[in-house]
Write a protein that holds these residues in place. Sequence first.
Motif, PDB file in Angstrom:
ATOM      1  N   VAL A 247       0.654  -1.442  -0.061  1.00 54.55           N
ATOM      2  CA  VAL A 247      -0.127  -0.017  -0.033  1.00 54.55           C
ATOM      3  C   VAL A 247       0.983   1.181   0.282  1.00 54.55           C
ATOM      4  CG1 VAL A 247      -1.781   0.839   1.070  1.00 54.55           C
ATOM      5  CG2 VAL A 247      -2.011  -0.661   1.102  1.00 54.55           C
ATOM      6  N   ALA A 248       0.511   2.116  -1.072  1.00 57.04           N
ATOM      7  CA  ALA A 248       1.265   3.103  -1.232  1.00 57.04           C
ATOM      8  C   ALA A 248       1.264   4.136   0.349  1.00 57.04           C
ATOM      9  CB  ALA A 248       0.984   4.254  -1.876  1.00 57.04           C
ATOM     10  N   LYS A 249       2.816   4.521   0.169  1.00 54.83           N
ATOM     11  CA  LYS A 249       2.652   5.538   1.584  1.00 54.83           C
ATOM     12  C   LYS A 249       1.846   6.875   2.177  1.00 54.83           C
ATOM     13  CE  LYS A 249       6.995   3.606   2.907  1.00 54.83           C
ATOM     14  NZ  LYS A 249       8.597   4.275   3.344  1.00 54.83           N
ATOM     15  N   ASN A 250       1.375   6.878   0.418  1.00 54.69           N
ATOM     16  CA  ASN A 250       0.799   8.463   0.341  1.00 54.69           C
ATOM     17  C   ASN A 250      -0.531   8.180   0.288  1.00 54.69           C
ATOM     18  OD1 ASN A 250       1.048   7.594  -1.720  1.00 54.69           O
ATOM     19  ND2 ASN A 250       1.462   9.367  -3.073  1.00 54.69           N
ATOM     20  N   TYR A 251      -1.335   6.478   1.085  1.00 53.64           N
ATOM     21  CA  TYR A 251      -2.441   6.778   0.554  1.00 53.64           C
ATOM     22  C   TYR A 251      -3.591   7.420   0.618  1.00 53.64           C
ATOM     23  CZ  TYR A 251      -6.735   3.999   0.215  1.00 53.64           C
ATOM     24  OH  TYR A 251      -8.358   4.078  -0.340  1.00 53.64           O
ATOM     25  N   SER A 252      -3.298   8.570   1.664  1.00 53.88           N
ATOM     26  CA  SER A 252      -4.159   9.187   2.359  1.00 53.88           C
ATOM     27  C   SER A 252      -4.611  10.649   1.170  1.00 53.88           C
ATOM     28  CB  SER A 252      -3.848   9.619   3.626  1.00 53.88           C
ATOM     29  OG  SER A 252      -2.706  10.862   3.445  1.00 53.88           O
TER      30      SER A 252
END
Length: 405
Positions: free
Chosen positions: A174-179
């Motif tokens: 999951v991408a660290k910048n998902y938010s």
Amino acid sequence: MQPYSSPFYFVYLGLALIPIVIAHSFGKKLMWYQVLFTIAFLWFTFAGSVTLWALLFFGVFETILIKIYEYYRITLKKNIFFVFVLILLLSILPLFLVKLNPVIDPAHPQSIFGFLGISYVTFKTVNIILEIRDGLIKEVPLKEYFYFLYFFPTISSGPIDRFRRFRKEMEAPVAKNYSEMVGKGIFYIFQGFLYKFIIGYLLDTYVLHILAISATVHPTFLNMMGSMYSYGLYLFFDFAGYSLFVIGVSSIMGYDIPHNFNKPFLSKNIKDFWNRWHMSLSFWFRDFVAMRFMKTIMVKKWTKNMVLIANLGYLASMGLMGFWHGFTWYYILYGFYHAFLLIGYDAWVRMKKKRKWKIPNNRWTTAVSIFITFNLVFIGFLIFSGIPNYAIMHALNHDFPLPNF
């Protein structure tokens, strides 16, 4: 129900996306739910019609072709050109039959092989076949392949993704910048609402429809120009809005798929326009048609004239793009119109260089360049719309149906 066709559609979509958002927030992709989500919305879209069976047949047919070619090219390590061409033509055959059907049987233009989005999934399969041949794809795992092929947000109208890029993102954590991706996704969806359901709707209802009928029944220079501009703007806001929905939903699901539009009406020349308009399609034709055709000419040594080679590349890619839209004269003319614009622009650049013209680069020359490009592009939209064709046919036969945009 067609994807993204009404605001109510987004209520179901939003509820279905909640488990994906929650799972991503805890660092889990929840792939089993993503697959279930895709199956459910495909069923929601295609159930109860023959197109569902066309979709399933297409998937099975293309999978057999790709696995045969994968075995032939990677396992057996063979590379006979005839086999490659045969597999490629077979992969395009369903789309070809769908595009040909309205010409053969105008009374029943919908082919039994057709389904919403067949063009875009065909481009995906052709991309895989070409990159298997190039050795860029070493294997095509069925799990990743099917999810790529049937990825719900993009199946109906693109953007056209590449298998290697999508697979890499699918297998990554999951991408660290998902938010941040969720925030962008929500923004894109609301921007899509503005484009498609407000601006596009107003243009279609209160401008385009009236002008198109007027230009058909009593064509004049003014209503033709009005139709040209209103159709071009409607086409942009409707399709760009649709693309923003796709990008927004994909972003919420954790996928950063390619964008389709980048301020195309600020283009300074026709090449710049095709680097901004329907980018996933124009880049696909550039990479898999124009560049390969040009490379073949050079390898086969059919000519050493680089200007001629480039021009043939434009004619091949843009001409084929015209045929892809449909086997109707105004779609085909639209494709070749843009090919000649590209050829003309290259000739202009060479002339400036040869004669050493030093044209200043400032805001005034930029504005003139944008104005000229804008109008040349919109003339193409008028051709593409078919409005002149409707006007001619209506003049010859007053019972000919009026355009319905």
